[in-house]
Design an enzyme around this catalytic site. Sequence first.
Site, PDB file in Angstrom:
ATOM      1  N   SER A 259       4.738   2.286   8.132  1.00  0.00           N
ATOM      2  CA  SER A 259       4.384   1.183   7.242  1.00  0.00           C
ATOM      3  C   SER A 259       5.563   0.795   6.359  1.00  0.00           C
ATOM      4  CB  SER A 259       3.200   1.571   6.355  1.00  0.00           C
ATOM      5  OG  SER A 259       2.033   1.730   7.118  1.00  0.00           O
TER       6      SER A 259
ATOM      7  N   ASP B 252       0.100  -7.616   1.230  1.00  0.00           N
ATOM      8  CA  ASP B 252       0.507  -6.226   1.451  1.00  0.00           C
ATOM      9  C   ASP B 252       2.029  -6.089   1.496  1.00  0.00           C
ATOM     10  OD1 ASP B 252       0.085  -3.503   1.741  1.00  0.00           O
ATOM     11  OD2 ASP B 252       0.047  -3.589   3.933  1.00  0.00           O
TER      12      ASP B 252
ATOM     13  N   HIS C 234       0.813  -1.214   0.000  1.00  0.00           N
ATOM     14  CA  HIS C 234       0.000   0.000   0.000  1.00  0.00           C
ATOM     15  C   HIS C 234       0.849   1.268   0.000  1.00  0.00           C
ATOM     16  CE1 HIS C 234       0.415  -0.261   4.524  1.00  0.00           C
ATOM     17  NE2 HIS C 234       0.482   1.052   4.373  1.00  0.00           N
TER      18      HIS C 234
END
Length: 376
Positions: A219, A141, A111
């Site tokens: 992230s 992901d 993402h």
Amino acid sequence: MKVLKMIRFCCLTALLVMSCFCGLPAQAADLSFTAGGHSFVANAVREVAPSVVRIDTERLIERQPFDPNLIDPLLRDLLGEPGYGIGPERQRGQGSGVVIDGRGLVLTNAHVVDQVSTVNVTLSDGEQRDGEVIGQDPVTDLALVRLSGRALPSPATLGDSEALEVGDWAIALGTPYGLERTVTLGIVSSLHRNISSLGFSDKRLDLIQTDAAINPGNSGGPLVNATGEVIGINTLVRSGPGAGLGFAIPINLASRVAEQLQKDGEVVHPYLGVQLVPLTARIARDHNRDPNALVELPERSGALVQSVLPDSPAQRAGLRRGDLIVHAGEDTIRDPQDLLKQVDQAEIDQPLLLQILRNGGDLQLSVKPAPLPGMS
């Protein structure tokens, strides 16, 4: 007299404290502070920090055109003519990553780099490099970015996420809120946390749960253990009043996905085409006591088929709504996650034998998993 009692109490307390510290295992003492006065966290960070990078991205987003006649004249005077609302908009994003080999491959979240037009990577020493997305897998992901140039940063040491235990130290590194070289400390608070329990139905992940602070911008950054080995890739956070929980993708899974992304640029996931719900004996008994129940459920654990997708491997194999899957191959199925693990390990177009319960009888069906559609 009171003064003497206080002195005796203080001396006794000091002796007890000394005896407690002297009784600590040598490993615990080593993890607290080193000879240089630094904590084990500082040592772990020193090991992995040169491999941690910041990833800045840019994507083009098409704006929706609007009718200038609908704008209030006062707003037109304040903002000017609305010509700026026509054409693509450049949207900037930011995340983290970790270098995992000597060829400049950076592991991050899918993402972070999804549908980006440019990728700029900032190394730990501040040097900036161009990055190229060579593959991504939205189901797990995870994504792989290749750094440009020579004199590439040293890779991080990868640990073994299968060796983790609840209570182990967990150190998160990354760029939360754009603040570079940020480190937070916590513990592994749970293992094998299924991502579907967090509201994500399009992912296939069992996550490491930690109370180390993970925030936007973390992230794709590494979660490391007490010795500086990468044990996970930070991916999301669930926050609430007074506390927050972070989640990381286990590094063993991330390594396998990275190998496939490097080789093929994508990861092929097998699928059956069924929507499942967990069934237990207690749930089944409660259901069967209902006089309005349309069907009687078997009072045992398994994966209950709630729906079957048209033209899917499950439909072609003859699976129906209401079937209870209790075995896949040689393994017992207690819930949908057990079946999902078996499907993930299955080969495309190769028979997977399922034992199901239907209308009070046993039935065996052979289903051939197909590639999950829409991933290429």
